[in-house]
Design an enzyme around this catalytic site. Sequence first.
Site, PDB file in Angstrom:
ATOM      1  N   VAL A  97     -13.117  -5.551  -0.379  1.00  0.00           N
ATOM      2  CA  VAL A  97     -12.907  -4.117  -0.172  1.00  0.00           C
ATOM      3  C   VAL A  97     -11.713  -3.910   0.762  1.00  0.00           C
ATOM      4  O   VAL A  97     -11.637  -4.508   1.842  1.00  0.00           O
ATOM      5  CB  VAL A  97     -14.180  -3.450   0.401  1.00  0.00           C
ATOM      6  CG1 VAL A  97     -13.925  -1.987   0.725  1.00  0.00           C
ATOM      7  CG2 VAL A  97     -15.327  -3.570  -0.604  1.00  0.00           C
ATOM      8  N   SER A  98     -10.792  -3.067   0.323  1.00  0.00           N
ATOM      9  CA  SER A  98      -9.564  -2.779   1.080  1.00  0.00           C
ATOM     10  C   SER A  98      -9.820  -1.771   2.200  1.00  0.00           C
ATOM     11  O   SER A  98     -10.694  -0.910   2.088  1.00  0.00           O
ATOM     12  CB  SER A  98      -8.534  -2.209   0.110  1.00  0.00           C
ATOM     13  OG  SER A  98      -7.449  -1.667   0.813  1.00  0.00           O
ATOM     14  N   THR A 127       0.903  -1.142   0.000  1.00  0.00           N
ATOM     15  CA  THR A 127       0.000   0.000   0.000  1.00  0.00           C
ATOM     16  C   THR A 127       0.942   1.191   0.000  1.00  0.00           C
ATOM     17  O   THR A 127       2.097   1.045   0.389  1.00  0.00           O
ATOM     18  CB  THR A 127      -0.841   0.028   1.298  1.00  0.00           C
ATOM     19  OG1 THR A 127      -1.705  -1.105   1.333  1.00  0.00           O
ATOM     20  CG2 THR A 127      -1.690   1.266   1.419  1.00  0.00           C
ATOM     21  N   ILE A 175      -2.244  -6.132   6.232  1.00  0.00           N
ATOM     22  CA  ILE A 175      -3.415  -6.946   5.909  1.00  0.00           C
ATOM     23  C   ILE A 175      -4.681  -6.153   6.241  1.00  0.00           C
ATOM     24  O   ILE A 175      -4.931  -5.825   7.409  1.00  0.00           O
ATOM     25  CB  ILE A 175      -3.368  -8.283   6.668  1.00  0.00           C
ATOM     26  CG1 ILE A 175      -2.151  -9.077   6.175  1.00  0.00           C
ATOM     27  CG2 ILE A 175      -4.658  -9.067   6.475  1.00  0.00           C
ATOM     28  CD1 ILE A 175      -1.966 -10.418   6.810  1.00  0.00           C
ATOM     29  N   GLY A 176      -5.435  -5.838   5.196  1.00  0.00           N
ATOM     30  CA  GLY A 176      -6.586  -4.953   5.351  1.00  0.00           C
ATOM     31  C   GLY A 176      -7.574  -5.432   6.383  1.00  0.00           C
ATOM     32  O   GLY A 176      -8.121  -4.638   7.161  1.00  0.00           O
ATOM     33  N   THR A 210      -0.827   0.342   6.417  1.00  0.00           N
ATOM     34  CA  THR A 210      -0.464  -0.621   5.383  1.00  0.00           C
ATOM     35  C   THR A 210      -0.387  -1.993   6.033  1.00  0.00           C
ATOM     36  O   THR A 210      -0.031  -2.104   7.200  1.00  0.00           O
ATOM     37  CB  THR A 210       0.872  -0.259   4.723  1.00  0.00           C
ATOM     38  OG1 THR A 210       1.241  -1.328   3.845  1.00  0.00           O
ATOM     39  CG2 THR A 210       1.987  -0.033   5.726  1.00  0.00           C
TER      40      THR A 210
HETATM   41  N1  GLY Z   1      -3.894  -2.730   3.133  1.00  0.00           N
HETATM   42  C1  GLY Z   1      -4.211  -3.035   1.804  1.00  0.00           C
HETATM   43  C2  GLY Z   1      -5.209  -4.085   1.660  1.00  0.00           C
HETATM   44  O1  GLY Z   1      -5.277  -5.012   2.475  1.00  0.00           O
HETATM   45  O2  GLY Z   1      -5.955  -4.027   0.744  1.00  0.00           O
END
Ligand code: GLY
Length: 317
Positions: A209-210, A180, A231-232, A229
């Site tokens: 969806v991020s 990201t 894991i979303g 930034t």
């Molecule tokens: N942080 C970016 C995503 O997981 O989409």
Amino acid sequence: MVLKMQPKLIIHGGAGSSLQGKGGVAAVREALYTIIEEVYGLLANGSSAKDAVVRGCQLLEDNPRFNAGTGSVLQSDGQIRMSASLMDGATQSFSGVINISRIKNPIDLADFLQTSPDRVLSDYGAAELARELQVPSYNALTDLRLQEWIQERQDNFQRTMAGVIAEPEFAEASSARRGTIGVVALDTEGKIAVGTSTGGKGFERIGRVSDSAMPAGNYATQYAAVSCTGIGEDIIDECLAARVVVRVTDGMSLKDAMQRSFGEAKANKRDFGAIALDRDGTIAWGKTSQVLLAAYHNGEFMGDTLEWGEGELVGHC
Ligand code: GLY
């Protein structure tokens, strides 16, 4: 005479597992510092925090190394879908686009939407807006990202995410990497803004969806701003950006808010990083992942977190 603030700036190009290969580290450092120099120059010349953030995000999106704009990772169906958001702390106004394809700079649409009555648009609506604004069609695909996807397809998508950095030197690094980009700026008027942009996790299900276009991943008030930034899903579960900013807005110092929020995240086994600024000019960063690819300008010198020690949760200056 009106006293001017010393501008401050911090940017990131992702977080993830240990970077392998010093050549790759040097290349990433040079890329981040080149962007810092241009964007800090804008702030020093009186640019607003919002405009500086938009320019910083454009430059990071245009660099094929980073997972946003050009060089975005491919989703499970081999398509690129990008998400970006912008928040101006001065107006406390959030805007963004979710899962847009075939444009060069998603942050530009987030910027346009700042003054729109409808401020977050998803796939079809975002594409309609790009068409209305006559944004040229653009293919963000790079050879490295295509090769990465083809390899994953042959391996039946065993990896949960794509590489954070599109660098041959990092190709052998651990599979758990996250990308990201983000920019947080404080301008000479003491105003704060934040922007975040991503190609997503890579190999994800269509429609996922991020966090990057949610207040969980990108949030600001007049007191502080945070870009995340990693894991979303982890970022959303902690609501990290809003959590830190609300703590500062309620009176906690940025350092303590980051320390507390990252302590909670570590206990919950989350995997991410974040950059932050407050209105007094404190710059902060944090990670539960092994590395955070961030660099900053504190008004006196540039620094970065590329080789910042494992095990440390939060840093500041
Ligand atoms: N942080 C970016 C995503 O997981 O989409």
